[in-house]
Scaffold this active site. Structure first.
Site, short mmCIF file in Angstrom:
data_model
loop_
_atom_site.label_atom_id
_atom_site.label_comp_id
_atom_site.label_asym_id
_atom_site.label_seq_id
_atom_site.Cartn_x
_atom_site.Cartn_y
_atom_site.Cartn_z
N ASP A 26 46.63 38.55 36.36
CA ASP A 26 47.08 39.66 35.27
C ASP A 26 47.44 40.83 36.15
OD1 ASP A 26 48.00 40.68 32.94
OD2 ASP A 26 45.76 41.32 32.40
N ASN A 74 53.12 33.56 25.96
CA ASN A 74 54.10 34.29 27.06
C ASN A 74 55.66 34.20 26.26
OD1 ASN A 74 52.10 34.09 29.76
ND2 ASN A 74 51.89 35.52 28.16
#
Length: 250
Positions: A26, A74
């Protein structure tokens, strides 16, 4: 026993190397924003970080490295960003698989891969085929992966077996459920992560291996993924060495 040398500190022995490490990679977008670059440049830098971390983990004796490359959620990102991210595995496999192959790394992918673009799917297949006979670290990409979806599909498969009288409900066990999860292709002893690392300072799993992480140790770091290199991996493992895993006992 491995020795990790911290700068300006004493040598620290790494007596316990986690067999299976999961990483939630991340912070690529924030890394790029800090440098006034497009978000996609952060993803490119993250790809380079993954190569370094993989080789480092292999050298330490880690058996499985599962990386959260792209979640089922996503797809909601901007189209241009999704298109760029979908091309990253193509670039990663073409650029780094020869070196991974030399290091005896085996590439594997979990997730709903049939929904991936053809170029991405084909590159993934080539990488898996080239490295399938390697016996070292398994680099396990979670690509178009969602933990809840994985569990739901496992339940559907088991329910179908019950419906067809192939299975008695009383015979449903945790091991049976685990055998229907995507990680069933991993070596039995290494299916569940010993250590899960999340970069960028976020403190959540984000639908990453919810079943398999029941007894995992967690390591959260503010370091953004493109800056998470070999030394940061060592720090995480040093921290892991200070844990006492009880698995529910005293």
């Amino acid at each position: 026993m491995f020795i990790f040398k911290r700068k300006k500190q004493v040598e620290m022995p790494l007596e316990k190397i986690p067999a299976h490490i999961g990483i939630i990679m991340d912070g690529n977008g924030r890394w790029a924003k800090k440098r006034l670059k497009p978000r996609v440049m952060g993803h490119k830098a993250g790809m380079d970080a993954l190569q370094e971390v993989t080789i480092a983990a292999s050298g330490l004796g880690v058996k499985v490295l599962t990386v959260y490359a792209f979640s089922t959620e996503n797809w909601s990102r901007p189209d241009d960003e999704v298109k760029f991210i979908m091309n990253l595995p193509v670039k990663f496999f073409d650029k780094y698989v020869p070196e991974l192959d030399k290091n005896n790394v085996r590439v594997q992918v979990i997730g709903d891969t049939h929904k991936l673009p053809k170029a991405t799917y084909d590159a993934m297949q080539r990488a898996c085929l080239r490295t399938k006979h390697n016996s070292g670290l398994v680099l396990n990409f979670a690509l178009n992966y969602g933990g809840r979806s994985e569990i739901t599909n496992a339940i559907k498969e088991i329910a179908q077996d019950v419906l067809e009288a192939k299975l008695n409900p009383d015979d449903i066990t945790e091991d049976l459920v685990a055998n229907h999860l995507m990680t069933n292709s991993l070596p039995y002893l290494y299916r569940d992560p010993d250590l899960i690392i999340r970069t960028s300072g976020e403190l959540r799993l984000s639908n990453f291996l919810p079943w398999q992480s029941a007894y995992s140790e967690f390591y959260f770091t503010p370091v953004l993924w493109p800056d998470f290199k070999k030394d940061e991996l060592h720090k995480a493992i040093v921290d892991y060495n200070q844990r006492h895993r009880r698995f529910g006992s005293v």
